[in-house]
Design an enzyme around this catalytic site. Structure first.
Site, PDB file in Angstrom:
ATOM      1  N   LYS A   1       0.024 -43.673  27.880  1.00  0.00           N
ATOM      2  CA  LYS A   1      -0.120 -42.370  27.727  1.00  0.00           C
ATOM      3  C   LYS A   1       1.042 -41.563  27.615  1.00  0.00           C
ATOM      4  CE  LYS A   1      -4.445 -42.470  30.465  1.00  0.00           C
ATOM      5  NZ  LYS A   1      -5.295 -42.446  31.466  1.00  0.00           N
TER       6      LYS A   1
ATOM      7  N   LYS B   1       1.708 -38.983  24.800  1.00  0.00           N
ATOM      8  CA  LYS B   1       1.783 -37.511  25.198  1.00  0.00           C
ATOM      9  C   LYS B   1       3.124 -37.078  25.107  1.00  0.00           C
ATOM     10  CE  LYS B   1      -2.198 -38.033  28.143  1.00  0.00           C
ATOM     11  NZ  LYS B   1      -3.089 -37.105  28.640  1.00  0.00           N
TER      12      LYS B   1
ATOM     13  N   PHE C   1       0.449 -37.988  35.299  1.00  0.00           N
ATOM     14  CA  PHE C   1      -0.100 -39.008  36.223  1.00  0.00           C
ATOM     15  C   PHE C   1      -1.133 -39.688  35.329  1.00  0.00           C
ATOM     16  CE2 PHE C   1       0.625 -38.202  40.748  1.00  0.00           C
ATOM     17  CZ  PHE C   1       1.829 -37.540  40.429  1.00  0.00           C
TER      18      PHE C   1
ATOM     19  N   PRO D   1      -8.929 -29.822  25.134  1.00  0.00           N
ATOM     20  CA  PRO D   1      -7.592 -29.788  24.863  1.00  0.00           C
ATOM     21  C   PRO D   1      -6.780 -30.602  25.957  1.00  0.00           C
ATOM     22  CG  PRO D   1      -7.977 -27.525  25.306  1.00  0.00           C
ATOM     23  CD  PRO D   1      -9.196 -28.140  25.467  1.00  0.00           C
ATOM     24  N   ASP D   2      -5.643 -31.284  25.445  1.00  0.00           N
ATOM     25  CA  ASP D   2      -4.917 -32.208  26.617  1.00  0.00           C
ATOM     26  C   ASP D   2      -3.686 -31.135  26.782  1.00  0.00           C
ATOM     27  OD1 ASP D   2      -2.802 -33.786  27.497  1.00  0.00           O
ATOM     28  OD2 ASP D   2      -4.238 -35.439  27.099  1.00  0.00           O
TER      29      ASP D   2
ATOM     30  N   ASP E   1     -11.766 -34.051  30.547  1.00  0.00           N
ATOM     31  CA  ASP E   1     -11.714 -34.429  29.377  1.00  0.00           C
ATOM     32  C   ASP E   1     -12.669 -33.780  28.381  1.00  0.00           C
ATOM     33  OD1 ASP E   1      -9.309 -35.904  29.595  1.00  0.00           O
ATOM     34  OD2 ASP E   1     -10.493 -37.755  29.894  1.00  0.00           O
TER      35      ASP E   1
ATOM     36  N   ASN F   1     -15.045 -33.788  39.164  1.00  0.00           N
ATOM     37  CA  ASN F   1     -14.421 -35.183  39.603  1.00  0.00           C
ATOM     38  C   ASN F   1     -14.188 -35.243  41.036  1.00  0.00           C
ATOM     39  OD1 ASN F   1     -11.690 -34.394  39.982  1.00  0.00           O
ATOM     40  ND2 ASN F   1     -12.059 -34.001  37.537  1.00  0.00           N
TER      41      ASN F   1
HETATM   42  N1  CTP Z   1      -4.418 -34.260  31.354  1.00  0.00           N
HETATM   43  C1  CTP Z   1      -4.352 -32.951  30.794  1.00  0.00           C
HETATM   44  N2  CTP Z   1      -5.441 -32.535  30.154  1.00  0.00           N
HETATM   45  C2  CTP Z   1      -6.447 -33.133  29.798  1.00  0.00           C
HETATM   46  C3  CTP Z   1      -6.530 -34.540  30.242  1.00  0.00           C
HETATM   47  C4  CTP Z   1      -5.386 -34.814  31.039  1.00  0.00           C
HETATM   48  O1  CTP Z   1      -3.192 -32.349  30.948  1.00  0.00           O
HETATM   49  N3  CTP Z   1      -7.357 -32.651  29.068  1.00  0.00           N
HETATM   50  C5  CTP Z   1      -3.197 -34.831  32.061  1.00  0.00           C
HETATM   51  C6  CTP Z   1      -3.253 -35.068  33.484  1.00  0.00           C
HETATM   52  O2  CTP Z   1      -3.222 -33.681  34.527  1.00  0.00           O
HETATM   53  C7  CTP Z   1      -2.555 -36.236  33.582  1.00  0.00           C
HETATM   54  C8  CTP Z   1      -2.607 -37.072  32.530  1.00  0.00           C
HETATM   55  O3  CTP Z   1      -3.106 -36.145  31.528  1.00  0.00           O
HETATM   56  O4  CTP Z   1      -1.052 -36.071  33.965  1.00  0.00           O
HETATM   57  C9  CTP Z   1      -3.528 -38.327  32.227  1.00  0.00           C
HETATM   58  O5  CTP Z   1      -4.799 -37.612  32.552  1.00  0.00           O
HETATM   59  P1  CTP Z   1      -5.800 -39.216  32.579  1.00  0.00           P
HETATM   60  O6  CTP Z   1      -7.238 -38.291  32.697  1.00  0.00           O
HETATM   61  O7  CTP Z   1      -5.497 -40.157  33.473  1.00  0.00           O
HETATM   62  O8  CTP Z   1      -5.571 -39.458  31.184  1.00  0.00           O
HETATM   63  P2  CTP Z   1      -6.402 -38.804  29.829  1.00  0.00           P
HETATM   64  O9  CTP Z   1      -5.385 -38.402  28.843  1.00  0.00           O
HETATM   65  O10 CTP Z   1      -7.413 -37.871  30.080  1.00  0.00           O
HETATM   66  O11 CTP Z   1      -7.131 -40.284  29.166  1.00  0.00           O
HETATM   67  P3  CTP Z   1      -8.533 -41.035  29.947  1.00  0.00           P
HETATM   68  O12 CTP Z   1      -9.290 -40.052  30.562  1.00  0.00           O
HETATM   69  O13 CTP Z   1      -8.973 -41.447  28.590  1.00  0.00           O
HETATM   70  O14 CTP Z   1      -7.926 -42.348  30.738  1.00  0.00           O
END
Ligand code: CTP
Length: 410
Positions: free
Chosen positions: A339, A343, A325, A307-308, A280, A211
């Site tokens: 979010k 989270k 963020f 994983p998140d 993601d 990205n």
């Molecule tokens: N984040 C994370 N792990 C992931 C995806 C996101 O830790 N696999 C964290 C990012 O570092 C950020 C927050 O989650 O602090 C939100 O990330 P963002 O990409 O905006 O949101 P997503 O939860 O991935 O949702 P989407 O892409 O569907 O908007």
């Protein structure tokens, strides 16, 4: 990376023999990555001419009441005062300090100091008798009382042949003093974890999904946390930025590597800023060899969810204070709040991306903080300044929580 990197500094030079040292100071600050605008008084130009400073700073030197263009739209004393993160006058003569103490604004440097709402630092240099004169002492006391930082002078042999206090500090020392102005100490010794940059998900040994994240915001947050006195661990995806001086940096590539690196250290950190743009999805089975186009007229990739990381960190027992963020192209505040809840975060930073001016790869940030039951617009500015505001707010909320947790239950 020096903590002066990205800082906007006005270096004022007044008419003293120590002016020759300010050219070297300028060189050091520029090497540290600071943007330095030199402002000379007429007397200063008698010692070292504007060309020297211009060559070293790469900017047209401002003199007297000339306007100078450091931003589109031109710069007068007011614009310079707004532009500067700090003004350092080195050398500062007795005459200049006297004028400053009495609010005189007859030239560009003193008028910009009068219009300044940011830190002002003075590096006095003069003959020892002038330094010890009650008039100079009184002017200095007044300036200190109004918040000016005074660096030096030191004792030693003087250009006039006298011995005593009045020599301008050595430039390396001045640079250290200037850096220390940004050190707030609000997070002194607090272990802070920051994730930054993009992740790369392998498709084959030479290709990846990625990205546009530059890592600038995460590195600025790490820098601001260091200035606040924190012990910073920075877990970074691939970026072309220098590690902030004093941070422990772990380099990773994929989301899985970032997850392992973050989870391994998260329990020993008290605040987690999850600034990384984590992918993601990853490729289900990356090809072991380079994918050849002759073999595929249409290439189908199967992507599976990563994983998140942030949600995992907020779920660990005694989790750190978690700051997420939300980079959004639309529905900024709604998505960010969703979010925050999903989270289980302490705070989320809503950050519009995708426009021409803000977001990924840009130098400016536009941030709004959201937490359960409240929000705060931090505004738009350079990422370094936004990061400092963010760290200050997070520190305040984190310390409030710590104090509340430590208070005996009734
Ligand atoms: N984040 C994370 N792990 C992931 C995806 C996101 O830790 N696999 C964290 C990012 O570092 C950020 C927050 O989650 O602090 C939100 O990330 P963002 O990409 O905006 O949101 P997503 O939860 O991935 O949702 P989407 O892409 O569907 O908007």
């Amino acid at each position: 990376m020096s903590s002066m990197a990205g800082k906007q500094v006005v270096l004022g030079v007044t008419g003293g023999i120590a002016a020759y040292k300010s050219a070297e100071l300028l060189r050091l600050l520029v090497r540290d990555g600071a943007h330095v605008q030199v402002v000379l008084t007429r007397a200063a130009a008698q010692f070292v001419g504007p060309r020297t400073y211009q060559a070293l700073s790469g900017r047209r030197v401002a003199m007297e009441t000339d306007a100078v263009s450091v931003e589109p739209g031109g710069m007068d004393h007011i614009a310079l005062a707004h532009w500067a993160d700090v003004v350092l006058v080195a050398p500062a003569t007795a005459d200049f300090m006297a004028r400053l103490a009495h609010g005189l604004a007859g030239d560009l440097l003193s008028s910009l100091c009068l219009a300044l709402e940011k830190p002002l630092a003075l590096a006095p240099a003069m003959n020892r008798a002038m330094w010890e004169h009650p008039a100079t002492r009184a002017n200095l006391a007044l300036l200190r009382e109004r918040g000016a930082a005074v660096f030096g002078p030191e004792d030693g042999a003087q250009a006039c042949g006298d011995q005593g206090p009045g020599r301008m500090l050595e430039v390396a020392e001045l640079r250290r003093c200037l850096e220390s102005l940004f050190h707030t100490g609000v997070l002194r010794s607090v272990p802070v974890l920051v994730s930054a940059g993009p992740t790369r998900e392998a498709l084959d040994p030479v290709r990846y999904l990625g990205n546009y994240s530059s890592g600038r915001m995460g590195y600025a947050v790490a820098g601001a946390a260091l200035e606040a006195g924190a012990q910073v661990t920075l877990i970074s995806g691939p970026v072309s930025l220098e590690t902030p001086a004093g941070a422990r940096c772990v380099s990773v590539r994929s989301a899985a590597e970032m997850r392992d690196a973050v989870l391994a250290v998260a329990p020993v950190h008290r605040i987690f800023f999850s600034v990384a743009a984590v992918s993601d999805y990853r490729c289900d089975t990356p090809a072991p060899r380079k994918i050849r186009k002759e073999e595929h007229e249409v290439l189908q990739l199967r992507l599976i969810r990563n994983p998140d990381i942030l949600a995992e960190v907020s779920g660990i027992p005694e989790a750190p204070f978690t700051v997420g963020f939300a980079a959004e192209t639309e529905g900024l505040l709604e998505h960010a709040r969703a979010k925050l809840l999903a989270k289980g975060l302490d705070l989320i930073v809503a950050n519009p991306v995708g426009g021409a001016e803000y977001g990924f790869g840009r130098r400016h940030g536009d941030l709004t903080l959201l937490w359960e039951g409240g929000s705060l617009v931090l505004g738009r500015d350079r990422k370094e300044l936004m990061a400092r505001r963010l760290v200050r707010e997070v520190a305040r909320r984190y310390l409030e929580r710590e104090t509340a947790d430590a208070a005996p239950a009734h």
